[in-house]
Motif scaffolding. Structure first.
Motif, PDB file in Angstrom:
ATOM      1  N   ALA A   1       0.829  -1.205   0.000  1.00  0.00           N
ATOM      2  CA  ALA A   1       0.000   0.000   0.000  1.00  0.00           C
ATOM      3  C   ALA A   1       0.866   1.259   0.000  1.00  0.00           C
ATOM      4  CB  ALA A   1      -0.921  -0.008   1.219  1.00  0.00           C
ATOM      5  N   LYS A   2       1.919   1.243   0.804  1.00  0.00           N
ATOM      6  CA  LYS A   2       2.814   2.398   0.868  1.00  0.00           C
ATOM      7  C   LYS A   2       3.509   2.631  -0.466  1.00  0.00           C
ATOM      8  CE  LYS A   2       6.934   4.114   3.276  1.00  0.00           C
ATOM      9  NZ  LYS A   2       7.979   3.776   4.274  1.00  0.00           N
ATOM     10  N   ALA A   3       3.983   1.551  -1.086  1.00  0.00           N
ATOM     11  CA  ALA A   3       4.693   1.667  -2.359  1.00  0.00           C
ATOM     12  C   ALA A   3       3.754   2.105  -3.479  1.00  0.00           C
ATOM     13  CB  ALA A   3       5.352   0.335  -2.716  1.00  0.00           C
ATOM     14  N   LYS A   4       2.521   1.646  -3.424  1.00  0.00           N
ATOM     15  CA  LYS A   4       1.545   1.964  -4.471  1.00  0.00           C
ATOM     16  C   LYS A   4       1.095   3.418  -4.357  1.00  0.00           C
ATOM     17  CE  LYS A   4      -2.394  -0.135  -6.813  1.00  0.00           C
ATOM     18  NZ  LYS A   4      -1.589  -0.512  -7.994  1.00  0.00           N
ATOM     19  N   GLY A   5       0.742   3.844  -3.148  1.00  0.00           N
ATOM     20  CA  GLY A   5       0.314   5.221  -2.908  1.00  0.00           C
ATOM     21  C   GLY A   5      -1.039   5.546  -3.531  1.00  0.00           C
ATOM     22  N   GLY A   6      -1.596   6.690  -3.118  1.00  0.00           N
ATOM     23  CA  GLY A   6      -2.857   7.150  -3.693  1.00  0.00           C
ATOM     24  C   GLY A   6      -4.072   6.426  -3.120  1.00  0.00           C
ATOM     25  N   ILE A   7      -5.240   6.828  -3.600  1.00  0.00           N
ATOM     26  CA  ILE A   7      -6.503   6.274  -3.120  1.00  0.00           C
ATOM     27  C   ILE A   7      -6.592   4.770  -3.366  1.00  0.00           C
ATOM     28  CG2 ILE A   7      -9.012   6.305  -3.414  1.00  0.00           C
ATOM     29  CD1 ILE A   7      -7.950   8.715  -1.935  1.00  0.00           C
ATOM     30  N   SER A   8      -6.051   4.315  -4.495  1.00  0.00           N
ATOM     31  CA  SER A   8      -6.136   2.888  -4.824  1.00  0.00           C
ATOM     32  C   SER A   8      -5.383   2.010  -3.828  1.00  0.00           C
ATOM     33  CB  SER A   8      -5.601   2.634  -6.233  1.00  0.00           C
ATOM     34  OG  SER A   8      -4.220   2.969  -6.321  1.00  0.00           O
ATOM     35  N   ALA A   9      -4.489   2.616  -3.052  1.00  0.00           N
ATOM     36  CA  ALA A   9      -3.720   1.842  -2.079  1.00  0.00           C
ATOM     37  C   ALA A   9      -4.529   1.522  -0.826  1.00  0.00           C
ATOM     38  CB  ALA A   9      -2.464   2.611  -1.680  1.00  0.00           C
ATOM     39  N   LEU A  10      -5.638   2.232  -0.613  1.00  0.00           N
ATOM     40  CA  LEU A  10      -6.406   2.060   0.620  1.00  0.00           C
ATOM     41  C   LEU A  10      -6.931   0.638   0.794  1.00  0.00           C
ATOM     42  CD1 LEU A  10      -8.407   5.393   0.915  1.00  0.00           C
ATOM     43  CD2 LEU A  10      -6.630   4.542   2.459  1.00  0.00           C
ATOM     44  N   LYS A  11      -7.337   0.001  -0.301  1.00  0.00           N
ATOM     45  CA  LYS A  11      -7.879  -1.356  -0.167  1.00  0.00           C
ATOM     46  C   LYS A  11      -6.816  -2.339   0.306  1.00  0.00           C
ATOM     47  CE  LYS A  11      -7.437  -2.587  -5.105  1.00  0.00           C
ATOM     48  NZ  LYS A  11      -8.200  -3.020  -6.300  1.00  0.00           N
ATOM     49  N   TYR A  12      -5.556  -2.055  -0.022  1.00  0.00           N
ATOM     50  CA  TYR A  12      -4.477  -2.934   0.434  1.00  0.00           C
ATOM     51  C   TYR A  12      -4.134  -2.640   1.894  1.00  0.00           C
ATOM     52  CZ  TYR A  12      -4.231  -3.725  -4.540  1.00  0.00           C
ATOM     53  OH  TYR A  12      -4.565  -4.025  -5.845  1.00  0.00           O
ATOM     54  N   ALA A  13      -4.263  -1.377   2.283  1.00  0.00           N
ATOM     55  CA  ALA A  13      -4.083  -1.025   3.693  1.00  0.00           C
ATOM     56  C   ALA A  13      -5.185  -1.670   4.532  1.00  0.00           C
ATOM     57  CB  ALA A  13      -4.100   0.491   3.870  1.00  0.00           C
ATOM     58  N   GLU A  14      -6.400  -1.700   4.008  1.00  0.00           N
ATOM     59  CA  GLU A  14      -7.517  -2.346   4.708  1.00  0.00           C
ATOM     60  C   GLU A  14      -7.285  -3.845   4.826  1.00  0.00           C
ATOM     61  OE1 GLU A  14     -10.871  -1.174   2.397  1.00  0.00           O
ATOM     62  OE2 GLU A  14     -10.966   0.848   3.258  1.00  0.00           O
ATOM     63  N   LYS A  15      -6.748  -4.445   3.780  1.00  0.00           N
ATOM     64  CA  LYS A  15      -6.417  -5.870   3.810  1.00  0.00           C
ATOM     65  C   LYS A  15      -5.372  -6.138   4.890  1.00  0.00           C
ATOM     66  CE  LYS A  15      -6.141 -10.143   2.130  1.00  0.00           C
ATOM     67  NZ  LYS A  15      -7.249 -11.113   2.292  1.00  0.00           N
ATOM     68  N   ALA A  16      -4.369  -5.271   4.959  1.00  0.00           N
ATOM     69  CA  ALA A  16      -3.339  -5.404   5.993  1.00  0.00           C
ATOM     70  C   ALA A  16      -3.960  -5.307   7.381  1.00  0.00           C
ATOM     71  CB  ALA A  16      -2.281  -4.319   5.806  1.00  0.00           C
ATOM     72  N   ARG A  17      -4.815  -4.313   7.582  1.00  0.00           N
ATOM     73  CA  ARG A  17      -5.476  -4.131   8.883  1.00  0.00           C
ATOM     74  C   ARG A  17      -6.274  -5.370   9.278  1.00  0.00           C
ATOM     75  NH1 ARG A  17     -10.600  -0.592   8.446  1.00  0.00           N
ATOM     76  NH2 ARG A  17     -11.073  -2.511   7.314  1.00  0.00           N
ATOM     77  N   ASP A  18      -7.052  -5.907   8.345  1.00  0.00           N
ATOM     78  CA  ASP A  18      -7.905  -7.058   8.647  1.00  0.00           C
ATOM     79  C   ASP A  18      -7.083  -8.286   9.025  1.00  0.00           C
ATOM     80  OD1 ASP A  18     -10.024  -5.405   8.090  1.00  0.00           O
ATOM     81  OD2 ASP A  18     -10.451  -6.271   6.108  1.00  0.00           O
ATOM     82  N   LEU A  19      -5.973  -8.499   8.322  1.00  0.00           N
ATOM     83  CA  LEU A  19      -5.091  -9.617   8.645  1.00  0.00           C
ATOM     84  C   LEU A  19      -4.470  -9.446  10.030  1.00  0.00           C
ATOM     85  CD1 LEU A  19      -3.425  -9.960   5.163  1.00  0.00           C
ATOM     86  CD2 LEU A  19      -4.472 -11.885   6.382  1.00  0.00           C
ATOM     87  N   LEU A  20      -4.035  -8.242  10.329  1.00  0.00           N
ATOM     88  CA  LEU A  20      -3.401  -7.978  11.621  1.00  0.00           C
ATOM     89  C   LEU A  20      -4.398  -8.090  12.763  1.00  0.00           C
ATOM     90  CD1 LEU A  20      -1.205  -5.012  10.403  1.00  0.00           C
ATOM     91  CD2 LEU A  20      -0.338  -7.213  11.235  1.00  0.00           C
TER      92      LEU A  20
END
Length: 213
Positions: free
Chosen positions: A82-101
């Protein structure tokens, strides 16, 4: 019958030990690939590197039947992506990270020295807040403080708490935790990650000290 029961118990213990060793080895490989993607890969190639890493980490989670250690490293990998991708499109990957954690935290909050707490804390303060994202400074502080309770001398919990405090304008306390991160015990087998993190600590410390002066 007694000898048979003893033999079965020995086989079960041996199988469990082998499975644990295999998981540890595979997680170590993910850790090295993460350090390579995060610290040794040019910025313009990091997105692709982290994408590959998320796929590898997800397979490990599946193969380990959702072991919390594997879920944590899949979450960390998605956070890096998510950090490497950046922008609004990265949010879904940040959410995936949160859910896994969060799932790993529920399964075993103290595994890997509270790494789920550290990673959740960093996500909650780095991701934008409502209405764009799920960022939450109060949750970030709570998770980072939990991480320090589990691993008070660790380089990661002290670095991320310092970085959070720096962002919040609490430069004096940030310096305190940056300094703790600098003298954190070395992590066996994590020399590549420690070297990269220590550079980030040094940069953060210099920035915070300048703001105090």
């Amino acid at each position: 019958m007694k000898n048979m029961m003893l033999l079965l118990s020995f086989i079960a213990l041996s199988t469990s030990a082998f499975a644990d060793e295999k998981l540890d080895s595979e997680i170590a490989q993910i850790q090295h690939e993460w350090a390579k993607a995060n610290y040794q890969t040019p910025k313009d190639a990091q997105e692709d590197a982290f994408k590959v890493l998320t796929e590898q980490a997800h397979q490990l989670t599946v193969n380990s039947e959702n072991a919390p250690e594997a879920m944590i490293w899949e979450g960390i990998s998605y956070s890096g992506y998510a950090k490497a991708k950046g922008g609004i499109s990265a949010l879904k990957y940040a959410e995936k990270a949160r859910d896994l954690l969060l799932a790993a935290e529920k399964a075993n909050p103290n595994v890997l020295q509270g790494s789920a707490y550290t990673s959740l804390g960093s996500l909650y303060y780095k991701v934008p807040g409502w209405p764009i994202g799920f960022g939450d400074k109060k949750k970030a502080r709570a998770y980072l403080e939990k991480a320090l309770q589990v691993n008070p001398t660790g380089i990661d919990p002290n670095y991320f708490y310092a970085d959070f405090l720096n962002e919040q304008g609490n430069y004096v306390k940030a310096v305190e935790h940056y300094k703790k991160a600098l003298v954190a015990p070395a992590r066996a087998g994590r020399e590549d990650a420690d070297a990269g993190r220590r550079k980030e600590v040094e940069e953060g410390l210099k920035a915070a000290e300048k703001k105090i002066k």
